[in-house]
Design a protein around this motif. Structure first.
Motif, PDB file in Angstrom:
ATOM      1  N   PHE A 130       0.924  -0.988  -0.078  1.00  0.00           N
ATOM      2  CA  PHE A 130       0.083   0.057   0.016  1.00  0.00           C
ATOM      3  C   PHE A 130       0.916   1.361   0.038  1.00  0.00           C
ATOM      4  CE2 PHE A 130      -2.439  -3.308   2.288  1.00  0.00           C
ATOM      5  CZ  PHE A 130      -3.504  -3.392   1.266  1.00  0.00           C
ATOM      6  N   PHE A 131       0.642   2.257  -1.067  1.00  0.00           N
ATOM      7  CA  PHE A 131       1.517   3.247  -1.296  1.00  0.00           C
ATOM      8  C   PHE A 131       0.775   4.632  -0.898  1.00  0.00           C
ATOM      9  CE2 PHE A 131       2.317   6.511  -4.611  1.00  0.00           C
ATOM     10  CZ  PHE A 131       3.730   6.627  -4.615  1.00  0.00           C
ATOM     11  N   CYS A 132       0.966   5.279  -0.217  1.00  0.00           N
ATOM     12  CA  CYS A 132       0.398   6.738   0.281  1.00  0.00           C
ATOM     13  C   CYS A 132       0.624   7.726  -0.736  1.00  0.00           C
ATOM     14  CB  CYS A 132       1.105   7.199   1.677  1.00  0.00           C
ATOM     15  SG  CYS A 132       0.315   8.657   2.122  1.00  0.00           S
ATOM     16  N   PRO A 133      -0.479   8.213  -1.331  1.00  0.00           N
ATOM     17  CA  PRO A 133      -0.270   8.834  -2.557  1.00  0.00           C
ATOM     18  C   PRO A 133       0.186  10.304  -2.364  1.00  0.00           C
ATOM     19  CG  PRO A 133      -2.605   8.356  -1.989  1.00  0.00           C
ATOM     20  CD  PRO A 133      -1.802   7.648  -1.058  1.00  0.00           C
ATOM     21  N   TYR A 134       0.371  10.411  -0.936  1.00  0.00           N
ATOM     22  CA  TYR A 134       0.855  12.132  -0.507  1.00  0.00           C
ATOM     23  C   TYR A 134       2.306  12.047  -0.531  1.00  0.00           C
ATOM     24  CZ  TYR A 134       0.624  16.401   2.315  1.00  0.00           C
ATOM     25  OH  TYR A 134       0.651  17.727   2.714  1.00  0.00           O
ATOM     26  N   HIS A 135       3.060  11.224   0.095  1.00  0.00           N
ATOM     27  CA  HIS A 135       4.387  11.336   0.019  1.00  0.00           C
ATOM     28  C   HIS A 135       5.224  10.128  -0.373  1.00  0.00           C
ATOM     29  CE1 HIS A 135       3.235  14.450   3.081  1.00  0.00           C
ATOM     30  NE2 HIS A 135       4.322  15.103   2.436  1.00  0.00           N
ATOM     31  N   TRP A 150       5.156   6.976   1.313  1.00  0.00           N
ATOM     32  CA  TRP A 150       5.400   5.860   2.405  1.00  0.00           C
ATOM     33  C   TRP A 150       4.791   4.558   1.898  1.00  0.00           C
ATOM     34  CZ3 TRP A 150       6.041   7.076   8.057  1.00  0.00           C
ATOM     35  CH2 TRP A 150       6.900   8.197   8.362  1.00  0.00           C
ATOM     36  N   THR A 151       5.497   3.559   2.117  1.00  0.00           N
ATOM     37  CA  THR A 151       4.871   2.207   1.220  1.00  0.00           C
ATOM     38  C   THR A 151       4.984   1.233   2.464  1.00  0.00           C
ATOM     39  OG1 THR A 151       5.694   2.829  -0.872  1.00  0.00           O
ATOM     40  CG2 THR A 151       5.105   0.716  -0.355  1.00  0.00           C
ATOM     41  N   TYR A 152       3.733   0.607   2.436  1.00  0.00           N
ATOM     42  CA  TYR A 152       3.358  -0.618   3.596  1.00  0.00           C
ATOM     43  C   TYR A 152       3.070  -1.941   2.895  1.00  0.00           C
ATOM     44  CZ  TYR A 152       2.541   3.617   6.518  1.00  0.00           C
ATOM     45  OH  TYR A 152       2.684   4.800   7.305  1.00  0.00           O
ATOM     46  N   SER A 153       3.849  -2.878   3.481  1.00  0.00           N
ATOM     47  CA  SER A 153       3.467  -4.066   3.129  1.00  0.00           C
ATOM     48  C   SER A 153       2.055  -4.595   3.608  1.00  0.00           C
ATOM     49  CB  SER A 153       4.403  -5.065   3.890  1.00  0.00           C
ATOM     50  OG  SER A 153       3.919  -6.567   3.789  1.00  0.00           O
ATOM     51  N   ASN A 154       1.433  -5.566   3.247  1.00  0.00           N
ATOM     52  CA  ASN A 154       0.057  -5.826   3.344  1.00  0.00           C
ATOM     53  C   ASN A 154      -0.170  -6.837   4.620  1.00  0.00           C
ATOM     54  OD1 ASN A 154       0.852  -8.639   2.140  1.00  0.00           O
ATOM     55  ND2 ASN A 154      -0.688  -8.518   0.596  1.00  0.00           N
ATOM     56  N   VAL A 165      10.403   4.442   2.864  1.00  0.00           N
ATOM     57  CA  VAL A 165      10.083   6.027   3.289  1.00  0.00           C
ATOM     58  C   VAL A 165      11.010   6.584   2.122  1.00  0.00           C
ATOM     59  CG1 VAL A 165      10.382   7.729   4.934  1.00  0.00           C
ATOM     60  CG2 VAL A 165       9.603   5.620   5.537  1.00  0.00           C
ATOM     61  N   PRO A 166      10.632   7.343   1.347  1.00  0.00           N
ATOM     62  CA  PRO A 166      11.336   8.334   0.250  1.00  0.00           C
ATOM     63  C   PRO A 166      12.239   9.166   1.247  1.00  0.00           C
ATOM     64  CG  PRO A 166       9.348   8.082  -0.552  1.00  0.00           C
ATOM     65  CD  PRO A 166       8.917   7.567   0.993  1.00  0.00           C
ATOM     66  N   ASP A 226      12.488   5.335  12.431  1.00  0.00           N
ATOM     67  CA  ASP A 226      12.050   3.878  13.278  1.00  0.00           C
ATOM     68  C   ASP A 226      10.870   3.403  12.523  1.00  0.00           C
ATOM     69  OD1 ASP A 226      12.166   1.634  14.545  1.00  0.00           O
ATOM     70  OD2 ASP A 226      11.498   2.615  16.324  1.00  0.00           O
ATOM     71  N   ARG A 227      11.196   2.664  11.244  1.00  0.00           N
ATOM     72  CA  ARG A 227      10.219   2.088  10.496  1.00  0.00           C
ATOM     73  C   ARG A 227       9.333   1.005  11.479  1.00  0.00           C
ATOM     74  NH1 ARG A 227      11.864  -0.723   6.296  1.00  0.00           N
ATOM     75  NH2 ARG A 227      13.986  -0.153   6.136  1.00  0.00           N
TER      76      ARG A 227
END
Lengths: 447, 187
Positions: A101-106, A108-112, A119-120, A131-132
């Motif tokens: 899942f990719f946040c369309p704001y900045h 940040w990308t999460y696994s399901n 984090v870009p 601290d991810r």
């Protein structure tokens, strides 16, 4: 009612007087999002909505957006749909299939499985200081019953099995009959101009059916040859009205084990096909549920506390006087297509936003919810006095059983259960009824 | 352009057969839909029902909110739960209900206005027609309730005793969560 010190006393069990401000007061609403929706097991979907690995289904717990995911290993999760950076939703669609899942704001990308994977500018802009691990998606507890997925935010809540308690003895009759299990189709979604509790409370209200739904009952009788439901028939009905742990249940007696169970979708033409289906599945159902639950009972109107309305149909709160309603239909997987079609059409055409029955509920429910809006009207309590003192135990059924099928005992009990959650500091103050039902047969929560 | 109708709206004249020109047929269908809209808004529901064949399939699928890569899933299929999935019996029940005097969602009745346009016609085998229209349905109810529904309708029509009858209607709403207390009006 003493709202000021946050001690709720809204229903008088001896007189049936109900304080109508619980439907419209914004402070009460805000508190119930936390104390009811923040603590209870909430239905959020069905396993069949995310059949493959990496599938997701967007849902709600109260007003909170939630993603139901099936991760790459097949495990189910429920996550708050909120990027841990600035709180933006990371999913904007109803359904999909993705590993990330990719946040369309900045970006940040999460696994399901909820972990923050990317984090870009992690090294350059953050100087490696993110601290991810502490920024995973917020996860709810997830448990399932007969394929229906429930989630809960409260680590102190009991298991789903305890939460349902003996209500499952009743629910099994409709949702846990066969080895192959069920599938959910839908939901149809619409906005109802009323408080969510009114929609749930109405599930216990057999009294309204012959009046509110008279036009539908008349055309159903005319076109499908079904007996016309009347007040008199309901007053003398041997059907049972049960209350267990906040859950309201109606059990109807079957004349024969192969009697067509559902009233919505059964016609004179297809009745024999339904009977054939119930005959052919009876032995399996008896093995799973025992002979009483497999052949003598069917599940009627019911609600699962707090906001489950007739099976997997959900009253999502959207403010004191607005509810987003989700209508699913749960079908037995192995049912012949012709019968699935009949039940699908019956369920959609009787209930749902265009339903012949449910469309007539809306203005009544709105009227009930909004009766508390003026200072004058809210001086007068609502009346839930029907059958006060006329409920107790029954040798053949679990829970508290009303003497008659038409009774307001379950509505009084629903608001008392609501009060219990609203007045509790934590789950330590919330009761769970001891189980007494004999779960004859092999069926379990899952399997 | 001929008669104000873009050439693209129908197929070539010969495909419609019977010497009827595309333009004549387009006008005939447009009149059919204008008549239908007036029947609905004038609450002549029995006459409206008579525009549908006895074997009609009246279907309003769900409209999912999906990403561009999943647009094949946007419109729910038959077999999934729909908003309307009616045969003639269920449609007749909806109309019969209104005459009982106890159909509370429509008593007092909604005030509706159906605007139908953007007609495109296409021939089907055996002289049948496919007709696609766009609609806006305004509904006012009780004192202050209002809804606006927009969407498309794709009809399959055949001639029965010289009159067009709809035997399949697929209604696709331009909506995900329906912003209405109920759908007690007809599309």
């Amino acid at each position: 009612m003493a709202v000021s010190n946050k001690k709720y006393n809204v229903i008088d069990l001896k007189t049936g007087k109900l304080d109508s401000r619980i439907f419209s007061d914004p402070d009460i609403y805000r508190e119930e999002l936390e104390k009811v929706f923040g603590r209870t097991w909430l239905m959020i979907g069905h396993e069949s909505l995310v059949p493959k690995v990496n599938d997701f289904f967007h849902t709600y717990m109260g007003e909170d957006r939630v993603i139901l995911t099936r991760d790459g290993k097949g495990k189910l999760h429920a996550f708050l749909n909120m990027c841990r950076h600035r709180g933006n939703p990371i999913v904007r669609t109803d359904v999909g299939n993705t590993k990330n899942f990719f946040c369309p704001y900045h970006g940040w990308t999460y696994s399901n499985d909820g972990s923050l994977e990317y984090v870009p500018g992690e090294e350059e802009a953050y100087y490696g200081a993110v601290d991810r691990d502490s920024r995973s998606l917020i996860a709810a507890r997830v448990e399932t019953y007969a394929g229906i997925v429930f989630a809960n935010w409260d680590s102190g809540a009991p298991s789903l099995e305890e939460y349902l308690g003996d209500a499952r003895w009743c629910l099994d009759v409709a949702f846990n009959r066969l080895d192959a299990g069920t599938e959910a189709i839908g939901p149809v979604k619409w906005i109802e101009p009323l408080n969510w509790k009114t929609a749930v409370d109405n599930c216990s209200d057999n009294y309204h059916v012959p009046t509110t739904h008279l036009s539908a009952i008349l055309v159903q009788a005319r076109h499908f040859g079904l007996p016309r439901l009347t007040h008199e028939a309901q007053f003398e009905s041997p059907s049972k009205h049960l209350f267990i742990n906040g859950h309201s249940l109606t059990m109807r007696m079957l004349d024969r084990p192969d009697q067509a169970r559902q009233t919505h979708g059964v016609t004179q033409e297809n009745r024999s096909l339904f009977e054939e289906y119930y005959r052919s599945t009876l032995a399996e159902a008896e093995r799973r549920l025992g002979s009483v639950r497999a052949g003598k009972l069917q599940l009627g109107n019911h609600s699962i506390f707090p906001n489950g309305v007739l099976g997997l149909r959900l009253a999502h709160p959207r403010g004191p006087l607005e509810t987003e309603f989700w209508h699913f239909v749960v079908l037995e997987k192995g049912m012949p297509d012709e019968l699935k079609r009949a039940l699908r059409m019956g369920s959609g055409n009787y209930n749902g936003v265009a339903g012949l029955f449910e469309q007539d509920d809306m203005d009544n429910w709105r009227g009930v919810s909004r009766s508390s809006l003026t200072p004058l009207a809210q001086k007068y309590s609502q009346d839930l006095s029907m059958g006060v003192g006329r409920a107790g135990s029954d040798p053949d059924f679990p829970g508290t059983v009303a003497e008659r099928y038409t009774s307001e005992n379950n509505q009084r009990s629903f608001y008392r259960r609501w009060e219990e959650f609203m007045n509790a500091e934590s789950w330590e103050d919330i009761s769970i009824e001891p189980g007494t039902a004999d779960f004859e047969g092999t069926a379990t929560m899952n399997g | 352009m001929q008669d104000g109708i873009p050439d693209e709206v129908g197929m070539t004249a010969q495909t419609f057969g019977d010497g009827v020109s595309q333009s004549e047929l387009w006008h005939e269908l447009m009149q059919f839909y204008i008549n239908e809209a007036w029947l609905l808004d004038d609450r002549k529901f029995r006459e409206w029902l008579d525009l549908f064949a006895d074997d009609v399939f009246y279907f309003m699928p769900r409209r999912l909110n999906v990403g561009r890569q999943d647009l094949s899933r946007e419109i729910s299929e038959e077999g999934d739960l729909a908003i309307f999935e009616d045969d003639k019996t269920y449609m007749t029940m909806r109309v019969d209900r209104l005459d009982t005097g106890m159909a509370w969602s429509e008593d007092p009745p909604s005030r509706t206005r159906h605007l139908v346009g953007n007609l495109v016609i296409e021939p089907l085998p055996e002289g049948d027609l496919k007709a696609k229209t766009a609609f806006i349905l305004y509904r006012s109810h009780h004192e202050t309730d209002e809804n606006i529904f927009a969407g498309s309708r794709e009809d399959h029509l055949r001639k029965e005793d010289g009159r067009w009858k709809i035997y399949k209607r697929i209604i696709v709403l331009d909506a995900n969560v329906i912003l209405a207390k109920n759908l007690s009006v007809f599309f």
